[in-house]
Design a protein around this motif. Structure first.
Motif, PDB file in Angstrom:
ATOM      1  N   ASN A  36       0.824  -1.201   0.000  1.00 45.05           N
ATOM      2  CA  ASN A  36       0.000   0.000   0.000  1.00 45.05           C
ATOM      3  C   ASN A  36       0.866   1.262   0.000  1.00 45.05           C
ATOM      4  O   ASN A  36       0.599   2.227  -0.731  1.00 45.05           O
ATOM      5  N   GLU A  37       1.916   1.251   0.822  1.00 48.86           N
ATOM      6  CA  GLU A  37       2.822   2.397   0.888  1.00 48.86           C
ATOM      7  C   GLU A  37       3.563   2.591  -0.423  1.00 48.86           C
ATOM      8  O   GLU A  37       3.770   3.718  -0.881  1.00 48.86           O
ATOM      9  N   GLU A  38       3.977   1.482  -1.034  1.00 45.70           N
ATOM     10  CA  GLU A  38       4.696   1.573  -2.304  1.00 45.70           C
ATOM     11  C   GLU A  38       3.808   2.176  -3.394  1.00 45.70           C
ATOM     12  O   GLU A  38       4.237   3.038  -4.161  1.00 45.70           O
ATOM     13  N   PHE A  39       2.547   1.713  -3.454  1.00 46.32           N
ATOM     14  CA  PHE A  39       1.611   2.261  -4.445  1.00 46.32           C
ATOM     15  C   PHE A  39       1.377   3.748  -4.209  1.00 46.32           C
ATOM     16  O   PHE A  39       1.302   4.540  -5.150  1.00 46.32           O
ATOM     17  N   ALA A  40       1.245   4.130  -2.945  1.00 47.06           N
ATOM     18  CA  ALA A  40       1.021   5.543  -2.617  1.00 47.06           C
ATOM     19  C   ALA A  40       2.194   6.398  -3.074  1.00 47.06           C
ATOM     20  O   ALA A  40       2.011   7.528  -3.552  1.00 47.06           O
ATOM     21  N   SER A  41       3.408   5.863  -2.936  1.00 42.11           N
ATOM     22  CA  SER A  41       4.602   6.609  -3.322  1.00 42.11           C
ATOM     23  C   SER A  41       4.789   6.658  -4.841  1.00 42.11           C
ATOM     24  O   SER A  41       5.039   7.716  -5.410  1.00 42.11           O
ATOM     25  N   LYS A  42       4.612   5.495  -5.507  1.00 45.84           N
ATOM     26  CA  LYS A  42       4.895   5.414  -6.943  1.00 45.84           C
ATOM     27  C   LYS A  42       3.759   5.945  -7.809  1.00 45.84           C
ATOM     28  O   LYS A  42       3.982   6.603  -8.820  1.00 45.84           O
ATOM     29  N   TYR A  43       2.532   5.602  -7.425  1.00 50.85           N
ATOM     30  CA  TYR A  43       1.389   5.880  -8.295  1.00 50.85           C
ATOM     31  C   TYR A  43       0.411   6.906  -7.731  1.00 50.85           C
ATOM     32  O   TYR A  43      -0.624   7.182  -8.336  1.00 50.85           O
ATOM     33  N   LYS A  44       0.749   7.444  -6.548  1.00 50.13           N
ATOM     34  CA  LYS A  44      -0.066   8.496  -5.913  1.00 50.13           C
ATOM     35  C   LYS A  44      -1.495   8.036  -5.625  1.00 50.13           C
ATOM     36  O   LYS A  44      -2.447   8.806  -5.740  1.00 50.13           O
ATOM     37  N   ARG A  45      -1.656   6.769  -5.302  1.00 50.74           N
ATOM     38  CA  ARG A  45      -2.961   6.260  -4.897  1.00 50.74           C
ATOM     39  C   ARG A  45      -2.781   5.002  -4.066  1.00 50.74           C
ATOM     40  O   ARG A  45      -1.739   4.345  -4.128  1.00 50.74           O
ATOM     41  N   ASN A  46      -3.799   4.671  -3.287  1.00 43.22           N
ATOM     42  CA  ASN A  46      -3.775   3.474  -2.459  1.00 43.22           C
ATOM     43  C   ASN A  46      -4.623   2.385  -3.117  1.00 43.22           C
ATOM     44  O   ASN A  46      -5.762   2.643  -3.491  1.00 43.22           O
ATOM     45  N   PRO A  47      -4.091   1.172  -3.235  1.00 41.69           N
ATOM     46  CA  PRO A  47      -4.846   0.109  -3.898  1.00 41.69           C
ATOM     47  C   PRO A  47      -5.987  -0.449  -3.051  1.00 41.69           C
ATOM     48  O   PRO A  47      -6.884  -1.095  -3.574  1.00 41.69           O
ATOM     49  N   PHE A  48      -5.938  -0.249  -1.745  1.00 41.23           N
ATOM     50  CA  PHE A  48      -7.060  -0.697  -0.928  1.00 41.23           C
ATOM     51  C   PHE A  48      -7.414   0.347   0.126  1.00 41.23           C
ATOM     52  O   PHE A  48      -6.608   1.191   0.509  1.00 41.23           O
ATOM     53  N   GLU A  49      -8.659   0.277   0.566  1.00 42.24           N
ATOM     54  CA  GLU A  49      -9.204   1.266   1.496  1.00 42.24           C
ATOM     55  C   GLU A  49      -8.938   0.911   2.951  1.00 42.24           C
ATOM     56  O   GLU A  49      -8.684   1.776   3.785  1.00 42.24           O
ATOM     57  N   SER A  50      -9.037  -0.374   3.277  1.00 47.59           N
ATOM     58  CA  SER A  50      -8.858  -0.780   4.672  1.00 47.59           C
ATOM     59  C   SER A  50      -8.530  -2.257   4.765  1.00 47.59           C
ATOM     60  O   SER A  50      -8.732  -3.023   3.819  1.00 47.59           O
ATOM     61  N   ILE A  51      -7.992  -2.647   5.923  1.00 49.89           N
ATOM     62  CA  ILE A  51      -7.719  -4.051   6.238  1.00 49.89           C
ATOM     63  C   ILE A  51      -8.384  -4.363   7.574  1.00 49.89           C
ATOM     64  O   ILE A  51      -8.256  -3.598   8.527  1.00 49.89           O
ATOM     65  N   LYS A  52      -9.103  -5.472   7.607  1.00 54.55           N
ATOM     66  CA  LYS A  52      -9.701  -5.936   8.856  1.00 54.55           C
ATOM     67  C   LYS A  52      -9.191  -7.347   9.117  1.00 54.55           C
ATOM     68  O   LYS A  52      -9.225  -8.192   8.222  1.00 54.55           O
ATOM     69  N   SER A  53      -8.719  -7.602  10.325  1.00 52.09           N
ATOM     70  CA  SER A  53      -8.232  -8.947  10.646  1.00 52.09           C
ATOM     71  C   SER A  53      -8.952  -9.478  11.876  1.00 52.09           C
ATOM     72  O   SER A  53      -9.451  -8.713  12.708  1.00 52.09           O
ATOM     73  N   ARG A  54      -9.014 -10.809  11.968  1.00 51.01           N
ATOM     74  CA  ARG A  54      -9.652 -11.420  13.124  1.00 51.01           C
ATOM     75  C   ARG A  54      -9.169 -12.854  13.308  1.00 51.01           C
ATOM     76  O   ARG A  54      -8.751 -13.525  12.359  1.00 51.01           O
ATOM     77  N   ILE A  55      -9.200 -13.300  14.559  1.00 48.78           N
ATOM     78  CA  ILE A  55      -8.992 -14.701  14.896  1.00 48.78           C
ATOM     79  C   ILE A  55     -10.363 -15.292  15.190  1.00 48.78           C
ATOM     80  O   ILE A  55     -11.152 -14.707  15.937  1.00 48.78           O
ATOM     81  N   LYS A  56     -10.672 -16.419  14.611  1.00 44.95           N
ATOM     82  CA  LYS A  56     -11.973 -17.058  14.799  1.00 44.95           C
ATOM     83  C   LYS A  56     -12.231 -17.312  16.287  1.00 44.95           C
ATOM     84  O   LYS A  56     -11.339 -17.739  17.019  1.00 44.95           O
ATOM     85  N   GLU A  57     -13.451 -17.038  16.731  1.00 43.06           N
ATOM     86  CA  GLU A  57     -13.821 -17.243  18.127  1.00 43.06           C
ATOM     87  C   GLU A  57     -13.755 -18.732  18.480  1.00 43.06           C
ATOM     88  O   GLU A  57     -14.091 -19.585  17.652  1.00 43.06           O
ATOM     89  N   PRO A  58     -13.322 -19.056  19.723  1.00 39.94           N
ATOM     90  CA  PRO A  58     -13.212 -20.464  20.129  1.00 39.94           C
ATOM     91  C   PRO A  58     -14.485 -21.275  19.892  1.00 39.94           C
ATOM     92  O   PRO A  58     -14.420 -22.410  19.416  1.00 39.94           O
ATOM     93  N   LEU A  59     -15.648 -20.694  20.202  1.00 41.83           N
ATOM     94  CA  LEU A  59     -16.906 -21.424  20.015  1.00 41.83           C
ATOM     95  C   LEU A  59     -17.155 -21.706  18.531  1.00 41.83           C
ATOM     96  O   LEU A  59     -17.637 -22.789  18.168  1.00 41.83           O
ATOM     97  N   SER A  60     -16.821 -20.744  17.675  1.00 45.82           N
ATOM     98  CA  SER A  60     -16.973 -20.950  16.227  1.00 45.82           C
ATOM     99  C   SER A  60     -16.046 -22.051  15.729  1.00 45.82           C
ATOM    100  O   SER A  60     -16.416 -22.854  14.860  1.00 45.82           O
ATOM    101  N   ILE A  61     -14.839 -22.093  16.286  1.00 46.18           N
ATOM    102  CA  ILE A  61     -13.884 -23.145  15.915  1.00 46.18           C
ATOM    103  C   ILE A  61     -14.431 -24.511  16.310  1.00 46.18           C
ATOM    104  O   ILE A  61     -14.435 -25.462  15.512  1.00 46.18           O
ATOM    105  N   ILE A  62     -14.909 -24.615  17.545  1.00 43.12           N
ATOM    106  CA  ILE A  62     -15.446 -25.882  18.049  1.00 43.12           C
ATOM    107  C   ILE A  62     -16.646 -26.334  17.223  1.00 43.12           C
ATOM    108  O   ILE A  62     -16.746 -27.504  16.833  1.00 43.12           O
ATOM    109  N   ASN A  63     -17.562 -25.407  16.951  1.00 44.10           N
ATOM    110  CA  ASN A  63     -18.758 -25.753  16.168  1.00 44.10           C
ATOM    111  C   ASN A  63     -18.394 -26.242  14.769  1.00 44.10           C
ATOM    112  O   ASN A  63     -18.991 -27.193  14.255  1.00 44.10           O
ATOM    113  N   LYS A  64     -17.403 -25.597  14.153  1.00 49.24           N
ATOM    114  CA  LYS A  64     -16.990 -26.009  12.808  1.00 49.24           C
ATOM    115  C   LYS A  64     -16.318 -27.376  12.848  1.00 49.24           C
ATOM    116  O   LYS A  64     -16.532 -28.216  11.959  1.00 49.24           O
TER     117      LYS A  64
END
Length: 209
Positions: A36-64
């Motif tokens: 993202n930083e490289e694109f902002a520097s080279k092409y004057k724009r960001n290729p993505f708007e946001s990043i969201k991360s998560r670890i699956k909840e223990p209950l969801s893991i067990i159910n799956k």
């Protein structure tokens, strides 16, 4: 009732595994932020708007694990579930999704395990997204370990639709569910058309620069 220390001792392998997945998320997020930083520097724009991360909840893991019929153990979780650690990358344009996905998977310490392209091949309900399962190394005090991370790429419009569909799917005793499902499918088609149109407009603008 068991002594708390015994309970904690039994839980420790699970706690350590979740820590390792968190480290894997950090590795992938860093790689995406560097791009993202490289694109902002080279092409004057960001290729993505946001990043969201998560670890699956223990209950969801067990159910799956139960639903899939897997053995209930830490080793089985790590072997059989590839979506415990997840990252969602929200892009403005479809082209950026494929560009970033290619740049990410070309890196020599990443192994592409699986690709599911629900943008080119949407689900029956209209869901669209690009899913990648990545194998990425993390470096612990005990040495290098390979972890699986699921990365989902969506446009802003795809993410809005998926969030709304997810909320409605789990509503209890909802009336006219078939009608609503059909309306959501129509909305997904409209959103896909809009994404294509916005991509065309951006291409025209960039072609005139």
């Amino acid at each position: 009732m068991e002594h708390p220390e015994i309970i904690l001792k039994r839980a420790q392998p699970f706690i350590e595994l979740m820590m390792e997945y968190q480290c894997a998320l950090m590795e992938v997020e860093t790689k995406l932020n560097v791009l993202n930083e490289e694109f902002a520097s080279k092409y004057k724009r960001n290729p993505f708007e946001s990043i969201k991360s998560r670890i699956k909840e223990p209950l969801s893991i067990i159910n799956k694990m139960k639903r899939k019929g897997f053995e209930m153990s830490v080793e089985s979780m790590e072997k059989n579930l590839f979506d415990i650690a997840g990252i969602r990358v929200i892009c403005s344009f479809c082209d950026d999704i494929y560009t970033i996905a290619e740049l990410l998977t070309r890196q020599d310490d990443i192994i592409l395990v699986e690709t599911k392209d629900y943008i080119k091949n949407p689900k029956a309900n209209g869901y669209r997204s690009l899913h990648l399962i990545l194998d990425i190394p993390i470096f612990l005090s005990t040495g290098k370990k390979h972890m699986k991370v699921e990365v989902q790429f969506r446009t802003i419009a795809m993410d809005f639709w998926a969030s709304l569909e997810h909320k409605l799917k789990y509503k209890k005793d909802i009336e006219h569910s078939e009608e609503i499902a059909e309306e959501l499918k129509d909305c997904a088609d409209v959103i896909a058309t809009m994404d294509c149109k916005m991509q065309e407009i951006r291409n025209k603008i960039e072609g005139n620069l």
